[in-house]
Design a protein around this motif. Structure first.
Motif, short mmCIF file in Angstrom:
data_model
loop_
_atom_site.label_atom_id
_atom_site.label_comp_id
_atom_site.label_asym_id
_atom_site.label_seq_id
_atom_site.Cartn_x
_atom_site.Cartn_y
_atom_site.Cartn_z
N LYS A 56 9.03 10.55 -4.00
CA LYS A 56 8.38 9.21 -3.95
C LYS A 56 9.19 8.09 -3.16
N TRP A 57 8.62 7.16 -2.67
CA TRP A 57 8.93 6.32 -1.96
C TRP A 57 10.10 5.46 -2.71
N THR A 58 11.04 4.88 -1.93
CA THR A 58 12.11 3.75 -2.43
C THR A 58 11.37 2.74 -2.20
N PRO A 59 11.86 1.45 -2.76
CA PRO A 59 11.44 0.12 -2.87
C PRO A 59 11.53 -0.24 -0.97
N LYS A 60 12.42 -0.03 -0.57
CA LYS A 60 12.45 -0.13 1.12
C LYS A 60 10.98 0.59 1.76
N ASP A 61 11.02 1.69 1.41
CA ASP A 61 9.91 2.52 1.99
C ASP A 61 8.47 1.96 1.68
N ILE A 62 8.56 1.36 0.49
CA ILE A 62 7.30 0.66 0.05
C ILE A 62 7.13 -0.74 1.04
N LEU A 63 8.09 -1.51 1.07
CA LEU A 63 8.05 -2.39 2.01
C LEU A 63 7.58 -2.19 3.33
N HIS A 160 1.36 -2.95 -4.83
CA HIS A 160 2.75 -2.27 -4.38
C HIS A 160 3.68 -2.89 -5.29
N ILE A 161 3.82 -4.04 -5.33
CA ILE A 161 4.86 -4.80 -5.96
C ILE A 161 4.80 -4.65 -7.53
N ASN A 162 3.42 -4.35 -8.19
CA ASN A 162 3.29 -3.95 -9.28
C ASN A 162 3.79 -2.64 -9.60
N ILE A 163 3.75 -1.57 -8.65
CA ILE A 163 4.20 -0.44 -8.86
C ILE A 163 5.73 -0.44 -9.13
N ILE A 164 6.34 -1.17 -8.08
CA ILE A 164 7.89 -1.58 -8.12
C ILE A 164 8.53 -2.01 -9.29
N LYS A 165 7.63 -3.07 -9.78
CA LYS A 165 8.14 -3.67 -11.30
C LYS A 165 8.24 -2.61 -12.46
N GLU A 166 6.96 -1.89 -12.26
CA GLU A 166 6.68 -0.96 -13.43
C GLU A 166 7.59 0.39 -13.36
N ARG A 167 7.72 0.77 -12.24
CA ARG A 167 8.46 2.24 -12.02
C ARG A 167 9.79 2.34 -11.54
#
Length: 170
Positions: A56-63, A160-167
């Motif tokens: 899975k991607w990291t938060p940096k990857d997501i940004l 994607h922000i919601n995904i970071i908050k949840e996971r």
């Protein structure tokens, strides 16, 4: 609730569009600028390169994905606003993420790039006339109006922000 005609976007993007909080597209984009930057600054440093599951991607990857996607969608919006009738190709987000080197960059550098891209998108969408916003083009063999693309940009970011908050941050 955003009121768009069904022919302005493919069903795939309906979820992203539904995440917008206002009918005012520019307001949605402008509100995200500082909120998203502050959100990524608030992520603890030990979580910035965290994967909640292997692969899975990291938060940096997501940004970085948010940045890349916004650039691609803004390009599509520009082409469609200029009444370009070429069916634009899609892109493979996972291929982009593999080579983007987001985890080799600082979060401050990523946030700065995010802000620059978001400001460019805001100015681009402000420049469009009503006629331009309503124009529909084709990308990846699916219809998209210029205004739908703006709502997709904003909703994709919220998703994607919601995904970071949840996971990642629980």
């Amino acid at each position: 609730m955003i009121h768009l005609n069904n022919n302005e976007f493919s069903e795939y993007y309906g979820y992203y569009i539904s995440l917008n909080t206002s009918e005012n597209l520019i307001q949605n984009l402008e509100n995200q600028l500082q909120v998203t930057a502050d959100f990524f600054k608030s992520i603890p440093s030990e979580k910035l390169e965290f994967q909640y599951e292997v692969g899975k991607w990291t938060p940096k990857d997501i940004l970085q994905h948010i940045i890349d996607s916004e650039r691609i969608f803004a390009y599509r919006a520009l082409r469609f606003a200029r009444f370009d009738s070429v069916n634009l190709p899609g892109y493979e987000e996972n291929d982009y993420a593999k080579v983007a080197n987001a985890n080799g960059r600082t979060i401050d550098d990523l946030i700065e790039e995010y802000k620059i891209v978001k400001l460019a998108s805001i100015h681009l969408f402000k420049s469009f006339t009503k006629k331009m916003l309503l124009n529909i083009g084709q990308a990846n063999n699916a219809p998209a109006s210029v205004r739908a693309i703006g709502y997709i940009i904003a909703g994709h970011e919220i998703h994607h922000i919601n995904i970071i908050k949840e996971r990642y941050l629980k």
